[in-house]
Design an enzyme around this catalytic site. Sequence first.
Site, PDB file in Angstrom:
ATOM      1  N   ARG A 190       0.824  -1.212   0.000  1.00 23.21           N
ATOM      2  CA  ARG A 190       0.000   0.000   0.000  1.00 23.21           C
ATOM      3  C   ARG A 190       0.853   1.256   0.000  1.00 23.21           C
ATOM      4  O   ARG A 190       0.578   2.213  -0.714  1.00 23.21           O
ATOM      5  CB  ARG A 190      -0.943  -0.008   1.201  1.00 23.21           C
ATOM      6  CG  ARG A 190      -2.022  -1.060   1.084  1.00 23.21           C
ATOM      7  CD  ARG A 190      -2.943  -1.061   2.274  1.00 23.21           C
ATOM      8  NE  ARG A 190      -3.952  -2.100   2.126  1.00 23.21           N
ATOM      9  CZ  ARG A 190      -4.498  -2.753   3.111  1.00 23.21           C
ATOM     10  NH1 ARG A 190      -4.166  -2.466   4.368  1.00 23.21           N
ATOM     11  NH2 ARG A 190      -5.402  -3.679   2.884  1.00 23.21           N
ATOM     12  N   ARG A 229      20.668  -7.116   7.700  1.00 22.81           N
ATOM     13  CA  ARG A 229      20.096  -8.450   7.833  1.00 22.81           C
ATOM     14  C   ARG A 229      21.149  -9.493   8.181  1.00 22.81           C
ATOM     15  O   ARG A 229      20.818 -10.579   8.646  1.00 22.81           O
ATOM     16  CB  ARG A 229      19.383  -8.858   6.538  1.00 22.81           C
ATOM     17  CG  ARG A 229      20.314  -9.380   5.466  1.00 22.81           C
ATOM     18  CD  ARG A 229      19.622  -9.600   4.147  1.00 22.81           C
ATOM     19  NE  ARG A 229      20.383 -10.413   3.239  1.00 22.81           N
ATOM     20  CZ  ARG A 229      21.460 -10.035   2.572  1.00 22.81           C
ATOM     21  NH1 ARG A 229      21.928  -8.814   2.707  1.00 22.81           N
ATOM     22  NH2 ARG A 229      22.069 -10.862   1.760  1.00 22.81           N
TER      23      ARG A 229
END
Length: 182
Positions: A63, A136
Amino acid sequence: WSWTWLELAPLVPQRCLLGALLGLALEDTFPGQIAPLLGTPLLHSIHGLGQAYFSLKVISARRTFRVSPPLTTGPPEFERVYRAQVNCSEYFPLFLATLWVAGIFFHEGAAALCGLLYLFARLRYFQGYSCSAQQRLAPLYASARVLWLLVALAALGLLAHFLPAALRAALLGRLRALLPRA
C-alpha cells in the site's frame, strides 16, 4: 489412513536423550506440573503469528509503495520487505520440523530455548532487512547457528532413540563418564 496415538506410542521415547544422560526418567526432566511438550506447540503457534505479522508488513508495504499483487518488484524499500518475508517463510518448515524432533527426542526445554532464540533472531532479521540489506546479516547468521544447533539436537536424539539397546547403553555410559559431576 490415519494414525492413532496408541499406534504411535511405541515410537515416542520414554526418556529424552538429555534425561538419559543424566539418568532421569522423562517425567523427572520436567519440574512441577509442567507437561512434556508444552513449549514446542507454544513456539509453533508463536512462529505462526510471526509469519502473519510478516505478511501484514508486506501488505502495508504494498500500500505504501503502490505495488499491486501479483507484482513482486517495485521500489527497493518494498522489495526488501517482500524478500524478508519470503526468506522467513522458506525456513518455516525446516524450523518446525527440527523444533518438534529435537523437542520429542532430545529435550523439550533445550528445544524450546533454541526455538525462542531462533524466533528472536528471525524477527531481528526481518526488521534489519526491511531497513537495509546490510542490517540483515548479523541476525541471519545468528538464526542459522541456532537452526544448526536444533538440527544437531534432533539428530542426536534420533540417533540415541533408534540405536540398538546394547549399543545405546554403552554409548550413554561413555557419555556419562565424560560429563563432569556437579
